[in-house]
Design an enzyme around this catalytic site. Structure first.
Site, PDB file in Angstrom:
ATOM      1  N   LYS A   1       2.981   9.320   8.887  1.00 17.16           N
ATOM      2  CA  LYS A   1       2.868   8.733  10.332  1.00 17.16           C
ATOM      3  C   LYS A   1       3.479  10.129  10.982  1.00 17.16           C
ATOM      4  O   LYS A   1       3.027  10.913  11.304  1.00 17.16           O
ATOM      5  CB  LYS A   1       2.946   8.254   9.909  1.00 17.16           C
ATOM      6  CG  LYS A   1       1.807   7.634   9.023  1.00 17.16           C
ATOM      7  CD  LYS A   1       1.705   5.970   9.986  1.00 17.16           C
ATOM      8  CE  LYS A   1       0.487   5.239   8.514  1.00 17.16           C
ATOM      9  NZ  LYS A   1      -0.779   5.199   8.210  1.00 17.16           N
TER      10      LYS A   1
ATOM     11  N   ASP B   1       9.503   3.204   0.517  1.00 17.02           N
ATOM     12  CA  ASP B   1       8.156   4.006   1.390  1.00 17.02           C
ATOM     13  C   ASP B   1       8.382   2.988   2.948  1.00 17.02           C
ATOM     14  O   ASP B   1       7.990   2.482   3.483  1.00 17.02           O
ATOM     15  CB  ASP B   1       6.845   3.467   0.914  1.00 17.02           C
ATOM     16  CG  ASP B   1       5.781   3.904   1.493  1.00 17.02           C
ATOM     17  OD1 ASP B   1       5.744   4.431   2.176  1.00 17.02           O
ATOM     18  OD2 ASP B   1       4.312   3.851   0.513  1.00 17.02           O
TER      19      ASP B   1
ATOM     20  N   TYR C   1       0.891  -0.926  -0.083  1.00 20.45           N
ATOM     21  CA  TYR C   1       0.157   0.238  -0.099  1.00 20.45           C
ATOM     22  C   TYR C   1       0.880   0.924   0.166  1.00 20.45           C
ATOM     23  O   TYR C   1       1.825   1.374   0.616  1.00 20.45           O
ATOM     24  CB  TYR C   1      -1.080   0.183   1.006  1.00 20.45           C
ATOM     25  CG  TYR C   1      -1.373   1.141   1.266  1.00 20.45           C
ATOM     26  CD1 TYR C   1      -2.684   1.190   0.060  1.00 20.45           C
ATOM     27  CD2 TYR C   1      -2.025   2.048   2.535  1.00 20.45           C
ATOM     28  CE1 TYR C   1      -4.083   1.857   0.368  1.00 20.45           C
ATOM     29  CE2 TYR C   1      -2.532   2.702   2.151  1.00 20.45           C
ATOM     30  CZ  TYR C   1      -3.722   3.667   1.320  1.00 20.45           C
ATOM     31  OH  TYR C   1      -4.183   4.286   1.609  1.00 20.45           O
TER      32      TYR C   1
HETATM   33  C1  LIG Z   1       3.106   2.042   3.184  1.00 16.94           C
HETATM   34  C2  LIG Z   1       1.902   2.901   3.031  1.00 16.94           C
HETATM   35  N1  LIG Z   1       2.288   3.893   2.595  1.00 16.94           N
HETATM   36  C3  LIG Z   1       1.457   5.430   2.433  1.00 16.94           C
HETATM   37  C4  LIG Z   1       0.673   5.435   3.533  1.00 16.94           C
HETATM   38  C5  LIG Z   1      -0.215   6.337   3.427  1.00 16.94           C
HETATM   39  O1  LIG Z   1      -0.365   7.488   3.625  1.00 16.94           O
HETATM   40  P1  LIG Z   1      -1.791   8.445   4.108  1.00 16.94           P
HETATM   41  O2  LIG Z   1      -2.313   7.934   4.798  1.00 16.94           O
HETATM   42  O3  LIG Z   1      -0.971   9.599   5.018  1.00 16.94           O
HETATM   43  O4  LIG Z   1      -2.143   8.706   2.825  1.00 16.94           O
HETATM   44  C6  LIG Z   1       0.106   4.850   4.393  1.00 16.94           C
HETATM   45  C7  LIG Z   1      -0.928   3.964   4.895  1.00 16.94           C
HETATM   46  O5  LIG Z   1      -1.417   3.826   6.285  1.00 16.94           O
HETATM   47  C8  LIG Z   1       1.054   3.221   4.401  1.00 16.94           C
HETATM   48  O6  LIG Z   1       1.255   2.448   5.052  1.00 16.94           O
END
Ligand SMILES: Cc1ncc(COP(=O)(O)O)c(C=O)c1O
Length: 486
Positions: free
Chosen positions: A313, A285, A190
């Site tokens: 986060k 990421d 994700y």
């Molecule tokens: C690995 C990862 N990347 C990107 C995101 C997206 O971040 P946001 O919810 O701040 O848009 C998340 C959200 O849980 C995530 O776990």
């Protein structure tokens, strides 16, 4: 030196991923083992009897908010809970019930919820500055410098509004910098909900399955590779070389879905080598791993230098507008090219991006995490929780699997997150019942005062003392003892 803490690694031991993947396969190869029907009925009674105000509020919300809840991680079964208060390791619902909080807002609060020293700094700022002015604020600089101190590969940093925006910006910059178009992600991972990255979500191999409303062209240059399949990654990179090349490979460094499909320790090093061989940028990421795996993030832990890092986060310590992308100076310059007047610009923006409130919150949250050694303490709590869960599973002879990457703890009971499209019939047959079982597990934990992430993941924080974890384990035991045949 007084006032400084020696940082250790937030992961005491990298899990034996071969063994875990074997156990996970054994779990998905067998029929589900849900909670006994009579016990499940009792667990559900809790919600009817103890959560009347939550039910009333969220029923009312359904009239004006689609689905009633706005967080993908919020529980909908049997109905969502309305939360009133969060502090440290606990949260309280609108009916005054207390829960041990292993959702921790989805991961940003390694210090525990609402850590007072950060809150005080935010309140102090608000006495003088508006939360946003649209002009430069000193804490933008301080936060960027601090992140660079912890993650030297983040030579420059651009604050944005969310992890989604940051991942979207990262692949845009990679395309501008390399002049190539294709982006490879790992199936099941994700990276937020931007058009190009809403591809191969949850179940590896499913491509556009969840891309409703997104034109084909938007995902046309996105590709996915099965988790842990370096051979397939190499083949994709080779094929792409004949078709204009790969701009970037983007990975969650502990594996898709925050390590639900864990990677071997050397996976990221091998991806780095492949990126170098084929001239693609490597994007880490680190929205979840950034500062949770230690102040150096996953890149510090694995000793791998990505070209770009996506953060979210933790960079605002749980305060709003948590997102940013950082990395190699010459790649990051793409974001400024338009302003500087040289080269093609990777356009990003955001009225509220890099606002003083988010920046001061992030700056002090990171300093507090360093001072208190929060990632390491949270990691120990994760170890204790995992060991306790493994003992219960073993004692009750359950087919479930518990494992952790420090403070990211997985408890797979239904195995729904482990299905993949290499077995399409199995996915069609088993997706629904396995997903429902996971919902039931989540509801059962909740009825025992435990908030988890979607019934299968727990984020521990510095607030999780041994007493909190031992209390949680007793509660988990009540649920796991109610499983068929336990
Ligand atoms: C690995 C990862 N990347 C990107 C995101 C997206 O971040 P946001 O919810 O701040 O848009 C998340 C959200 O849980 C995530 O776990």
């Amino acid at each position: 030196m007084a006032g400084t803490t020696i940082q250790q690694c937030a992961i005491s031991e990298w899990p034996d991923t071969g063994e875990i993947n074997r156990q996970l396969k054994a779990l998905t190869d067998q029929p589900i083992r849900p909670i006994r029907r009579d016990r499940m009925q009792e667990f559900l009674t809790y919600f009817e009897q103890q959560c009347a105000r939550s039910k009333a509020l969220t029923d009312e919300a359904k009239k004006v908010i689609p689905g009633g809840v706005q967080h993908n991680l919020a529980f909908n079964y049997p109905f969502p809970l309305a939360v009133d208060r969060a502090e440290g390791a606990y949260l309280w619902d609108a009916d005054g019930n207390r829960y041990i909080d292993f959702l921790q807002a989805g991961g940003p609060t390694i210090l525990g919820s609402n850590w007072a020293p950060v809150r005080e700094q935010v309140l102090e700022l608000l006495r003088f500055s508006a939360p946003v002015t649209g002009l430069f604020h000193e804490y933008e600089l301080k936060l960027a410098q601090l992140i660079n101190r912890f993650m030297p590969a983040v030579e420059m940093f651009r604050m944005l509004g969310s992890g989604t925006e940051a991942a979207m910006a990262a692949i845009r910059a990679a395309r501008v910098f390399t002049g190539k178009k294709k982006v490879i992600k790992i199936g099941g991972a994700y990276h937020g909900w931007s058009d190009p990255l809403l591809y191969g979500l949850h179940i590896p191999g499913t491509g556009r399955r969840e891309a409703a409303g997104i034109p084909r062209g938007a995902t046309g240059q996105t590709q996915e590779c099965f988790p842990n399949d370096l051979g397939q990654l190499r083949r994709l990179l080779m094929l792409n070389r004949l078709r204009g090349g790969t701009a970037a490979v983007i990975v969650e460094p502990v594996g898709p879905e925050s390590g639900t499909r864990p990677v071997p320790y050397d996976f990221n090093q091998n991806v780095r080598k492949l990126c170098d061989e084929f001239g693609a940028l490597l994007i880490f990421d680190e929205v979840v791993t950034g500062f949770r795996l230690g102040m150096g993030g996953a890149q510090g832990y694995f000793g791998v230098t990505p070209d770009l890092t996506v953060l979210g986060k933790c960079i605002t310590g749980g305060y709003p507008m948590a997102g940013g992308v950082g990395g190699r100076r010459e790649v990051m310059q793409c974001f400024a090219a338009g302003i500087g007047g040289s080269g093609e610009r990777a356009y990003v923006g955001g009225t509220l991006s890099a606002n003083p409130l988010s920046c001061i919150a992030g700056y002090y949250a990171l300093l507090e995490m360093e001072r208190t050694n929060a990632p390491v303490i949270a990691g120990h709590a994760g170890d204790r929780l995992t060991k306790g869960l493994q003992a219960i599973i073993e004692q009750r002879r359950l087919p479930y699997v518990a494992y952790n990457q420090g403070s990211i703890v997985h408890l797979e009971t239904s195995g729904v997150m482990l299905l993949d499209l290499r077995h399409p019939l199995k996915v069609m047959r088993e997706l629904k019942p396995r997903r429902h079982m996971m919902e039931e597990m989540g509801a059962a934990y909740m009825s025992q005062g435990l908030v988890t992430l979607a019934g299968s993941r727990m984020y521990t924080s510095m607030a999780d003392t041994d007493d909190v974890i031992d209390d949680a384990l007793n509660r988990f035991e009540t649920v796991l003892a109610s499983v068929e045949g336990a």
